[in-house]
Design a protein around this motif. Structure first.
Motif, PDB file in Angstrom:
ATOM      1  N   THR A 116      -9.561  -5.773   8.906  1.00 35.28           N
ATOM      2  CA  THR A 116      -8.749  -5.345  10.040  1.00 35.28           C
ATOM      3  C   THR A 116      -8.708  -6.483  11.042  1.00 35.28           C
ATOM      4  O   THR A 116      -9.761  -6.981  11.479  1.00 35.28           O
TER       5      THR A 116
ATOM      6  N   GLY B 176       0.817  -1.196   0.000  1.00 35.18           N
ATOM      7  CA  GLY B 176       0.000   0.000   0.000  1.00 35.18           C
ATOM      8  C   GLY B 176       0.857   1.255   0.000  1.00 35.18           C
ATOM      9  O   GLY B 176       1.993   1.267   0.480  1.00 35.18           O
TER      10      GLY B 176
ATOM     11  N   VAL C 112      -2.453  -4.892  -0.492  1.00 36.78           N
ATOM     12  CA  VAL C 112      -3.490  -5.602  -1.233  1.00 36.78           C
ATOM     13  C   VAL C 112      -3.045  -7.042  -1.468  1.00 36.78           C
ATOM     14  O   VAL C 112      -1.995  -7.281  -2.084  1.00 36.78           O
TER      15      VAL C 112
ATOM     16  N   GLU D  58      -2.304   3.574   2.751  1.00 35.82           N
ATOM     17  CA  GLU D  58      -3.296   2.568   2.396  1.00 35.82           C
ATOM     18  C   GLU D  58      -2.810   1.182   2.796  1.00 35.82           C
ATOM     19  O   GLU D  58      -1.603   0.899   2.831  1.00 35.82           O
ATOM     20  N   ALA D  59      -3.733   0.293   3.084  1.00 34.37           N
ATOM     21  CA  ALA D  59      -3.392  -1.079   3.456  1.00 34.37           C
ATOM     22  C   ALA D  59      -2.871  -1.832   2.238  1.00 34.37           C
ATOM     23  O   ALA D  59      -3.268  -1.559   1.099  1.00 34.37           O
TER      24      ALA D  59
ATOM     25  N   THR E 241     -12.806   2.475  -4.177  1.00 38.34           N
ATOM     26  CA  THR E 241     -12.854   1.137  -3.599  1.00 38.34           C
ATOM     27  C   THR E 241     -13.589   0.140  -4.472  1.00 38.34           C
ATOM     28  O   THR E 241     -13.704  -1.017  -4.107  1.00 38.34           O
TER      29      THR E 241
ATOM     30  N   GLY F 194     -17.039  -4.354   2.977  1.00 35.70           N
ATOM     31  CA  GLY F 194     -17.081  -4.578   1.536  1.00 35.70           C
ATOM     32  C   GLY F 194     -17.674  -5.900   1.123  1.00 35.70           C
ATOM     33  O   GLY F 194     -17.865  -6.137  -0.077  1.00 35.70           O
TER      34      GLY F 194
ATOM     35  N   PHE G 109     -12.831  -4.351  -3.826  1.00 36.00           N
ATOM     36  CA  PHE G 109     -11.993  -4.487  -2.657  1.00 36.00           C
ATOM     37  C   PHE G 109     -12.818  -4.879  -1.436  1.00 36.00           C
ATOM     38  O   PHE G 109     -13.931  -4.406  -1.236  1.00 36.00           O
TER      39      PHE G 109
ATOM     40  N   ARG H 278      -3.931  -4.474   8.930  1.00 38.81           N
ATOM     41  CA  ARG H 278      -4.910  -4.102   7.900  1.00 38.81           C
ATOM     42  C   ARG H 278      -4.494  -4.692   6.561  1.00 38.81           C
ATOM     43  O   ARG H 278      -3.311  -4.741   6.222  1.00 38.81           O
TER      44      ARG H 278
ATOM     45  N   VAL I 176     -14.568  -6.669   8.846  1.00 40.24           N
ATOM     46  CA  VAL I 176     -14.606  -6.757   7.387  1.00 40.24           C
ATOM     47  C   VAL I 176     -15.540  -5.692   6.836  1.00 40.24           C
ATOM     48  O   VAL I 176     -16.652  -5.521   7.346  1.00 40.24           O
TER      49      VAL I 176
ATOM     50  N   SER J  96     -12.025  -4.817   2.660  1.00 43.33           N
ATOM     51  CA  SER J  96     -11.070  -4.347   3.657  1.00 43.33           C
ATOM     52  C   SER J  96     -11.177  -5.192   4.918  1.00 43.33           C
ATOM     53  O   SER J  96     -12.276  -5.470   5.400  1.00 43.33           O
TER      54      SER J  96
ATOM     55  N   ARG K 126      -6.228  -5.293   2.363  1.00 42.46           N
ATOM     56  CA  ARG K 126      -7.321  -5.280   1.386  1.00 42.46           C
ATOM     57  C   ARG K 126      -7.242  -6.547   0.544  1.00 42.46           C
ATOM     58  O   ARG K 126      -6.150  -6.986   0.172  1.00 42.46           O
TER      59      ARG K 126
END
Length: 791
Positions: free
Chosen positions: A548, A493, A500, A497-498, A632, A523, A544, A554, A521, A546, A556
């Motif tokens: 955590t 990222g 991927v 940003e996290a 996203t 998305g 995406f 984190r 979660v 996401s 994606r």
């Protein structure tokens, strides 16, 4: 339902200590490069190299750089190349030639400039379907410590050492040297060759030798390497699919292949598979990237055949994925091929060495290239973990005595793990005899921290599927308990940003994924089952998700469907490009971006986007930048380019000047194997065509003429160059790139007829096109005008 239970029998216990054998580098060490009984190490981390074979002397020098860029884009990290002595020095009274397309030092330096390391296979006996195995005619092929032979080899190695010796040291691109090939019972000779090579200035941290066929090689002086092919020309015309090929579609602890080159093994009795040496990891130099075409037998492996075999080796514990061939080519002069006339049991084409490789002789990328590229992206991202993992086979292998290569009922699978995490590999594909679909598959895996049972609902695995699924995979502090999705890569990222994690779906298999309890979660809907957070039926829509983790990590998730996965490229490992075109990194003198190579209008979708840093039209001639906003969802996360613009078809004029006549009845000169027609017979019986390709509007970068034809043997003249073909049903591509100033290119084609009595074995689809009477015709002709566009 089939229930997989891998904990009962450990193929190699993951807590077994690694030993550190002599890497054959006691004399020639390289800082940062090491070897254990389990894996290679690079800069303090386990490492899985990916080696692709390319023969510089079989590829025009002006195509070297393009080929190497494609190899790197396909995930190759090390280039392997034969040094054919006969290509450099055909006569005793001439000095070896190291100029033009034979400048091996320039080739090695070009590999280095492209970011690739090199294994030189110096032989001096190489095979590679070359006459005399690559030895000049005047060299008595003793392949032993015969003094006269050694004197000739000493002189040749001296020439070679002066060329590439300076590239062997610390910081140089040459990391390995292979001695000889398929030498079964002359271990002292291999030691002698190593001494001669080192005395000539050739040295490397890895000295290797081929170990198949129960070869008695001096392990410790050389690193044993193995191979495996999905099919081969070295069995007789009437033979079916040999058991030595079948074995490679099972996960097993068998690495020796007694079939490779068996027809050249002479009268050695009872070649049987030997055991892998326990002090060295399982490593390969000849996974079949395709197959050469002999006259009597013409295997044509599919992309799935090649990729499924490679995956079984990776799951079985491969520490080194090495392909032969990875990029095809052509012999530099006539008469350099192995043939009946020169004492071989096989007739090979005079020129053609395309090998049905992932990269064809004219830089065509094939299905195998794209399927393997996905595997190599996974290895690039997770190879350091995979290399440290050992393989566990199912508790009850098929058959009372272990592996039964004719078993089509048992699920073919294994676990590769370090006891904490791992990957489940499944192969449900093999050539010629398709495997049935597997309904209701569920895995029950025993790891150090407990059992992992997945998926939460059994899934059906389709016929032809081959896959690798993660178990307890930690990615940047987020643990994926399990997934019925393949792992492609991880993109770091940017700007907070996290990262991927890019995952891929298998056609016909629902995409489920499990996370630890307490995971958050966004998305996608979740369900909680047995304390796990499960995401069901993840779509391959590039949306995406996401995640955590309870500990704050984190991540994606980006899921690609099977079609997108085949079009996924990871240039530089810092971005993802989805395109049906070839995507390569810029050349050494070009800065930034990526290059898209296509023969027509294509799209290229890039993540992460440039956030508007480049405006519309920046993609090259005719290109547009349509979507550049971040977000996203699939519509805004990828920056979309359209390159190439509309292309007007190039009209091709085909003139048939003579019809084919019936081929004469030809005796089988080698038992079980027919000989190819000689030049006089071909000229007397062939159909003749003239094809005119207008050149005025062509880009002249790389232009191919694609012919669909039916016949036995074809020969084409394009200017002063000759190309040839033993027909196997595949389209035939000819390089018709116009020279400067030319208004058109003339192609003369001879097609020798095929009939019902022609004594050759063809692939099934080609066999269906065979007729009882003679047929030699061009069905269609298409021009492919490749152009490079910068993004």
């Amino acid at each position: 339902m089939p229930r997989a239970s891998a904990h009962a029998v450990h193929h190699v216990p993951w807590d077994q200590p690694e030993t550190r054998p002599a890497m054959a580098n006691v004399e020639d060490p390289r800082a940062g490069l090491a070897l254990t009984s389990r894996s290679l190490w690079r800069d303090g981390r386990p490492w899985i190299p990916v080696t692709g074979e390319m023969h510089y002397s079989r590829v025009p020098r002006e195509r070297w750089e393009q080929t190497l860029r494609l190899m790197k884009a396909g995930g190759v990290t090390v280039v392997s190349t034969y040094v054919f002595w006969i290509h450099h020095q055909e006569r005793r009274d001439q000095e070896p030639v190291f100029e033009g397309g034979l400048d091996v030092a320039a080739f090695v330096r070009m590999c280095h400039a492209a970011g690739l390391e090199v294994i030189v296979r110096v032989g001096p006996w190489c095979h590679g379907e070359a006459r005399n195995g690559g030895l000049p005619d005047w060299v008595v092929p003793a392949r032993s410590d015969d003094p006269a032979y050694l004197e000739e080899v000493r002189a040749w190695f001296g020439h070679l050492g002066r060329q590439v010796g300076p590239l062997c040291g610390a910081g140089g691109p040459i990391i390995g040297i292979q001695l000889e090939n398929e030498l079964y019972d002359q271990r002292e000779h291999i030691v002698t060759l190593k001494k001669l090579a080192r005395a000539s200035g050739l040295h490397a941290p890895l000295w290797t030798a081929t170990a198949w066929g129960s070869a008695d090689i001096p392990v410790g002086e050389v690193f044993p390497l193995y191979g495996g092919y999905s099919d081969g020309f070295w069995v007789d015309t009437a033979d079916g699919w040999d058991d030595s090929f079948r074995a490679h579609f099972f996960f097993s602890d068998q690495w020796d292949d007694p079939g490779i080159g068996r027809d050249l093994a002479g009268d050695r009795p009872g070649i049987a598979p030997g055991a892998k040496h326990p002090d060295f990891p399982a490593a390969t130099c000849e996974l079949g990237g395709g197959m050469a075409t002999a006259y009597h037998r013409r295997p044509r492996p599919t992309g799935a055949d090649i990729a499924a075999l490679a995956l079984t080796k990776l799951g079985s514990g491969s520490a080194w994925q090495g392909y032969y061939m990875y990029a095809g080519g052509a012999n530099p002069r006539p008469g350099l091929q192995e043939s009946h006339a020169t004492g071989y049991p096989n007739d090979l084409p005079v020129h053609d060495y395309d090998f049905h490789a992932p990269i064809g002789a004219h830089l065509q990328t094939r299905d195998s290239f794209h399927l393997l590229r996905n595997q190599h992206a996974f290895v690039a991202a997770f190879g350091d973990r995979l290399a440290a993992m050992t393989t566990t086979l199912p508790a009850h292998p098929p058959g009372p005595a272990g592996l039964d290569v004719h078993d089509r009922e048992a699920l073919r699978w294994c676990l590769r793990s370090d006891g904490r995490a791992g990957f489940v590999f499944v192969n449900n594909h093999q050539p010629h005899e398709p495997l049935p679909a597997r309904p209701g598959v569920h895995f029950d895996i025993g790891l150090d921290a407990g059992r992992v049972r997945f998926p939460h609902r059994p899934v059906d695995i389709p016929s032809g599927a081959f896959l690798c699924w993660p178990v307890r995979l930690d990615v940047h502090g987020v643990t994926v308990n399990w997934a019925t999705l393949g792992v492609l890569t991880v993109l770091e990222g940017a700007d907070g940003e996290a990262p991927v994690l890019v995952l891929t779906k298998t056609e016909g298999v629902p995409g489920h994924l499990s996370l630890p309890p307490g995971s958050s979660v966004a998305g996608h809907p979740v369900v909680e089952l047995d304390g796990e957070v499960v995401l069901e039926d993840l779509p391959g829509s590039r949306a995406f998700v996401s995640v955590t983790a309870p500990g704050g990590g984190r991540l994606r998730l980006l899921v690609l469907d099977a079609a997108d996965a085949l079009r996924a490229w990871t240039p530089g490992r810092d971005r993802l490009v989805i395109s049906e075109a070839d995507v390569v990194e810029p050349g050494p003198d070009e800065a930034g971006g990526v290059c898209v190579i296509a023969a027509g209008p294509v799209t290229a979708e890039v993540f992460p986007p440039s956030h508007g840093a480049r405006g519309p039209g920046s993609a090259g001639a005719g290109g547009t930048n349509a979507d550049s906003a971040s977000g996203t969802d699939a519509g805004s996360a990828f920056e979309r380019y359209e390159v190439g613009g509309p292309r007007t078809p190039v009209p091709v004029e085909i003139v048939r000047t003579a019809a084919a006549t019936s081929p004469p009845v030809r005796p089988v000169t080698v038992p079980g194997r027919a000989s190819a027609p000689d030049a006089r017979t071909l000229a007397a019986c062939a159909a003749r065509y003239t094809i005119t390709v207008p050149a005025r509007d062509l880009a002249r970068e790389r232009v191919l003429l694609r012919l669909e034809l039916v016949g036995d043997v074809a020969v084409a003249k394009v200017g002063d160059r000759t190309e040839d073909l033993f027909w196997d049903g595949a389209p035939w591509d000819l390089d018709v790139t116009p020279p400067p100033g030319a208004d058109s290119v003339q192609v003369e084609v001879l097609i020798y007829p095929l009939d019902g009595a022609t004594p050759v074995r063809l692939p099934e689809d080609a066999e269906r096109r065979r007729r009882s009477g003679p047929v030699a015709e061009i069905v269609s002709a298409t021009v492919l005008d490749y152009r490079t566009h910068r993004l």
